[in-house]
Design an enzyme around this catalytic site. Structure first.
Site, PDB file in Angstrom:
ATOM      1  N   GLU A 109      -7.180 -12.241 -17.260  1.00 43.95           N
ATOM      2  CA  GLU A 109      -7.814 -13.277 -16.433  1.00 43.95           C
ATOM      3  C   GLU A 109      -9.217 -12.870 -16.010  1.00 43.95           C
ATOM      4  O   GLU A 109      -9.457 -11.727 -15.614  1.00 43.95           O
ATOM      5  CB  GLU A 109      -6.984 -13.503 -15.178  1.00 43.95           C
ATOM      6  CG  GLU A 109      -5.565 -13.857 -15.496  1.00 43.95           C
ATOM      7  CD  GLU A 109      -5.048 -15.017 -14.700  1.00 43.95           C
ATOM      8  OE1 GLU A 109      -5.631 -15.340 -13.660  1.00 43.95           O
ATOM      9  OE2 GLU A 109      -4.049 -15.601 -15.135  1.00 43.95           O
ATOM     10  N   CYS A 145     -15.839 -12.232 -12.049  1.00 46.38           N
ATOM     11  CA  CYS A 145     -14.821 -11.277 -11.612  1.00 46.38           C
ATOM     12  C   CYS A 145     -14.050 -10.820 -12.857  1.00 46.38           C
ATOM     13  O   CYS A 145     -13.465 -11.635 -13.569  1.00 46.38           O
ATOM     14  CB  CYS A 145     -13.899 -11.941 -10.591  1.00 46.38           C
ATOM     15  SG  CYS A 145     -12.599 -10.843 -10.009  1.00 46.38           S
ATOM     16  N   CYS A 152      -0.860  -4.468 -13.056  1.00 39.96           N
ATOM     17  CA  CYS A 152      -1.363  -3.378 -12.223  1.00 39.96           C
ATOM     18  C   CYS A 152      -0.180  -2.572 -11.685  1.00 39.96           C
ATOM     19  O   CYS A 152       0.864  -3.130 -11.355  1.00 39.96           O
ATOM     20  CB  CYS A 152      -2.164  -3.934 -11.052  1.00 39.96           C
ATOM     21  SG  CYS A 152      -2.961  -2.623 -10.090  1.00 39.96           S
ATOM     22  N   CYS A 156       0.105  -3.305  -4.427  1.00 38.94           N
ATOM     23  CA  CYS A 156      -0.292  -3.811  -3.101  1.00 38.94           C
ATOM     24  C   CYS A 156       0.599  -5.017  -2.789  1.00 38.94           C
ATOM     25  O   CYS A 156       0.762  -5.913  -3.634  1.00 38.94           O
ATOM     26  CB  CYS A 156      -1.763  -4.215  -3.112  1.00 38.94           C
ATOM     27  SG  CYS A 156      -2.836  -2.849  -3.591  1.00 38.94           S
ATOM     28  N   CYS A 159      -0.520  -8.828  -3.166  1.00 32.51           N
ATOM     29  CA  CYS A 159      -1.246  -9.206  -4.386  1.00 32.51           C
ATOM     30  C   CYS A 159      -0.296  -9.736  -5.450  1.00 32.51           C
ATOM     31  O   CYS A 159       0.726  -9.116  -5.745  1.00 32.51           O
ATOM     32  CB  CYS A 159      -1.984  -7.983  -4.915  1.00 32.51           C
ATOM     33  SG  CYS A 159      -2.707  -8.229  -6.545  1.00 32.51           S
ATOM     34  N   GLU A 204      -6.425  -1.824 -11.636  1.00 34.85           N
ATOM     35  CA  GLU A 204      -7.151  -0.808 -10.853  1.00 34.85           C
ATOM     36  C   GLU A 204      -8.102  -0.100 -11.819  1.00 34.85           C
ATOM     37  O   GLU A 204      -7.650   0.682 -12.671  1.00 34.85           O
ATOM     38  CB  GLU A 204      -6.132   0.150 -10.220  1.00 34.85           C
ATOM     39  CG  GLU A 204      -6.659   1.473  -9.718  1.00 34.85           C
ATOM     40  CD  GLU A 204      -7.833   1.374  -8.741  1.00 34.85           C
ATOM     41  OE1 GLU A 204      -8.951   1.644  -9.184  1.00 34.85           O
ATOM     42  OE2 GLU A 204      -7.612   1.045  -7.559  1.00 34.85           O
ATOM     43  N   SER A 233     -14.280  -2.211  -7.311  1.00 32.70           N
ATOM     44  CA  SER A 233     -13.412  -2.044  -6.153  1.00 32.70           C
ATOM     45  C   SER A 233     -12.216  -1.178  -6.542  1.00 32.70           C
ATOM     46  O   SER A 233     -11.586  -1.404  -7.572  1.00 32.70           O
ATOM     47  CB  SER A 233     -12.928  -3.422  -5.696  1.00 32.70           C
ATOM     48  OG  SER A 233     -12.000  -3.274  -4.660  1.00 32.70           O
ATOM     49  N   SER A 256     -10.958  -0.912  -1.272  1.00 30.83           N
ATOM     50  CA  SER A 256     -10.037  -1.938  -0.800  1.00 30.83           C
ATOM     51  C   SER A 256      -9.231  -1.323   0.358  1.00 30.83           C
ATOM     52  O   SER A 256      -8.218  -0.681   0.153  1.00 30.83           O
ATOM     53  CB  SER A 256      -9.134  -2.323  -1.983  1.00 30.83           C
ATOM     54  OG  SER A 256      -8.359  -3.417  -1.668  1.00 30.83           O
ATOM     55  N   LEU A 257      -9.731  -1.498   1.566  1.00 34.81           N
ATOM     56  CA  LEU A 257      -9.199  -0.785   2.737  1.00 34.81           C
ATOM     57  C   LEU A 257      -7.984  -1.516   3.325  1.00 34.81           C
ATOM     58  O   LEU A 257      -6.886  -0.978   3.393  1.00 34.81           O
ATOM     59  CB  LEU A 257     -10.313  -0.639   3.786  1.00 34.81           C
ATOM     60  CG  LEU A 257      -9.942   0.079   5.074  1.00 34.81           C
ATOM     61  CD1 LEU A 257      -9.618   1.537   4.818  1.00 34.81           C
ATOM     62  CD2 LEU A 257     -11.080  -0.048   6.106  1.00 34.81           C
ATOM     63  N   ASN A 258      -8.213  -2.709   3.793  1.00 34.81           N
ATOM     64  CA  ASN A 258      -7.133  -3.629   4.209  1.00 34.81           C
ATOM     65  C   ASN A 258      -6.301  -3.215   5.407  1.00 34.81           C
ATOM     66  O   ASN A 258      -5.325  -3.887   5.741  1.00 34.81           O
ATOM     67  CB  ASN A 258      -6.179  -3.922   3.040  1.00 34.81           C
ATOM     68  CG  ASN A 258      -6.934  -4.396   1.827  1.00 34.81           C
ATOM     69  OD1 ASN A 258      -7.886  -5.171   1.961  1.00 34.81           O
ATOM     70  ND2 ASN A 258      -6.571  -3.927   0.670  1.00 34.81           N
ATOM     71  N   ASN A 334      -5.109 -15.030   0.520  1.00 34.75           N
ATOM     72  CA  ASN A 334      -4.842 -16.245  -0.244  1.00 34.75           C
ATOM     73  C   ASN A 334      -3.363 -16.311  -0.590  1.00 34.75           C
ATOM     74  O   ASN A 334      -2.833 -15.375  -1.182  1.00 34.75           O
ATOM     75  CB  ASN A 334      -5.662 -16.234  -1.536  1.00 34.75           C
ATOM     76  CG  ASN A 334      -7.142 -16.342  -1.247  1.00 34.75           C
ATOM     77  OD1 ASN A 334      -7.599 -17.304  -0.638  1.00 34.75           O
ATOM     78  ND2 ASN A 334      -7.895 -15.335  -1.662  1.00 34.75           N
ATOM     79  N   CYS A 377      -9.022 -14.234  -4.666  1.00 33.80           N
ATOM     80  CA  CYS A 377      -8.677 -12.819  -4.553  1.00 33.80           C
ATOM     81  C   CYS A 377      -7.170 -12.594  -4.427  1.00 33.80           C
ATOM     82  O   CYS A 377      -6.523 -13.207  -3.589  1.00 33.80           O
ATOM     83  CB  CYS A 377      -9.328 -12.269  -3.306  1.00 33.80           C
ATOM     84  SG  CYS A 377     -10.497 -11.035  -3.685  1.00 33.80           S
TER      85      CYS A 377
HETATM   86  S1  SF4 Z   1      -4.922  -5.618  -5.160  1.00 33.24           S
HETATM   87 FE1  SF4 Z   1      -5.850  -4.681  -6.984  1.00 33.24          FE
HETATM   88  S2  SF4 Z   1      -5.047  -2.580  -6.970  1.00 33.24           S
HETATM   89 FE2  SF4 Z   1      -3.723  -3.745  -5.584  1.00 33.24          FE
HETATM   90  S3  SF4 Z   1      -2.003  -4.443  -6.899  1.00 33.24           S
HETATM   91 FE3  SF4 Z   1      -3.561  -6.073  -6.900  1.00 33.24          FE
HETATM   92  S4  SF4 Z   1      -4.782  -5.696  -8.728  1.00 33.24           S
HETATM   93 FE4  SF4 Z   1      -3.678  -3.780  -8.262  1.00 33.24          FE
END
Ligand code: SF4
Length: 387
Positions: A109, A145, A152, A156, A159, A204, A233, A256-258, A334, A377
């Protein structure tokens, strides 16, 4: 996937028959090496690089600077291999999400955001330089992007891509090829048009480091996109950050702190158990920053989880302790199917931003782009009618 830093570009056809080599992704010595059997002079290689990376040809027949016999000879053993957009989803806000076919037919994507998403606010480099794009276009600048892996492994919790697990790494040609395919579709030209790249799609990048950095060299080299217009990132892969810190050609860095501390972060980003926030900060400190450059902390706001004012105060302390120039990009989470979080309210987002700003931390809110087509995102998950 790459081995030993060299992109592997040999592919088999659908029947697993005679190997055919893909040239997109190779340049300079690698391209010369691949075509060594043809006895080409250096200028022929340069002509091919122009055709591959500036004209973005799909077939050898379009390499008109080469004589027909040479095109036919090379075509007998090689493919151009410009990645192909196989499906397009267009948002009401002009964002486009593409499924782009990789070497084995798996799709990846990529997202085109005309006018960007505000993520580059407060950066040096991405707002200067080129003239505004020609008036005939409905955009004056754009952000692409880019994905670095299919799926991945980082997991996270907020995500959608994480739901896929890791399927495979992309090659350098497949990473840079996403950009080429999108620029071609949009009729956009780096140098004339203001194009920013963010390596924030699926995957990643620092867990596919060799291919990622080879793609960066290709993009900054023959594709002529300045590294100051690129941002990568990472979820905080410390060995990757340390390697990245040594690179001569390198995009800007975003972490990517979050979360404001390890406890909250572990709950939403299990990778924190491997590398704590303090270890990530220490690694980032090794990267020499360019003039006016700042490190970006990406912060996805999850309703009730990390969006309270006390969290903002902790983020301020983190940024102060970092001892490098930084800014914070806030992203309201999102929604995605099967992901158990809630969106923060607009008021909470504004309050969080204000709290950071009043304590001297530059903070910007990234505009959600393409939510209706799952392009925003954390929403990339090969969603489409062909899947
Ligand atoms: S936010 Fe980025 S690093 Fe985390 S699971 Fe999704 S794609 Fe992977």
């Amino acid at each position: 996937m790459t081995t030993g830093g060299k992109p592997r570009t040999t592919i088999l056809d659908a029947r697993g028959a005679a190997p055919e080599r893909v040239l997109f992704g190779l340049w300079n010595e690698e391209l010369g090496e691949a075509l060594r059997g043809f006895g080409l002079l250096r200028y022929r290689i340069r002509q091919l690089e122009t055709a591959l990376y500036r004209q973005k040809v799909a077939e050898f027949a379009e390499v008109t600077t080469w004589p027909k016999e040479l095109r036919e000879k090379v075509a007998a053993g090689f493919r151009v291999g410009l990645p192909e957009i196989v499906e397009t989803f267009r948002s009401v806000d002009g964002t486009e999400r593409y499924l782009i076919a990789g070497r084995d037919g798996q799709t990846v994507e990529t997202v085109w955001m005309p006018e960007g998403d505000g993520g580059e606010e407060g950066d040096s480099g991405s707002e200067e330089g080129d003239a505004e794009s020609a008036g005939s276009k409905p955009w004056s600048r754009a952000t692409i992007c880019v994905s670095s892996q299919i799926g991945c492994a980082v997991n996270c919790q907020f995500c959608l891509t994480a739901k896929l697990g890791i399927i495979r790494n992309l090659s350098a040609g497949e990473i840079a090829g996403q950009v080429a395919a999108v620029l071609k579709r949009q009729g956009a030209e780096p140098g004339r048009d203001r194009i920013n790249l963010v390596f924030m799609g699926m995957g990643e990048p620092f867990l596919n480091y060799e291919a990622f950095i080879a793609a960066v060299r290709l993009l900054a080299g023959p594709m002529e996109i300045p590294e100051s217009r690129m941002t990568v990132s990472t979820s905080g892969i410390v060995p990757g950050i340390l390697r990245f810190a040594q690179e001569k050609v390198r995009p800007k860095l975003a972490i990517s702190l979050n979360a404001p501390n390890d406890v909250v972060r572990e709950g939403i980003m299990p990778i924190t158990r491997k590398w704590s926030i303090a270890e990530v900060m220490e690694a980032v400190r090794q990267a020499p920053l360019r003039q006016k450059e700042r490190v970006t902390f990406e912060y996805v706001l999850l309703g009730g989880v990390n969006d309270k004012l006390e969290h903002a105060d902790e983020v301020v302390k983190l940024v102060r302790r970092a001892q490098f120039p930084a800014k914070v990009n806030l992203i309201a989470w999102n929604p995605g199917p099967g992901v158990p979080f809630t969106m923060p309210s607009a008021e909470d987002v504004a309050r969080f931003q204000e709290r950071l700003r009043e304590q001297g931390v530059p903070a910007f809110v990234r505009r959600p782009r393409g939510r209706d087509i799952y392009a925003a995102c954390g929403q990339l998950k090969k969603t489409g009618s062909s899947q």
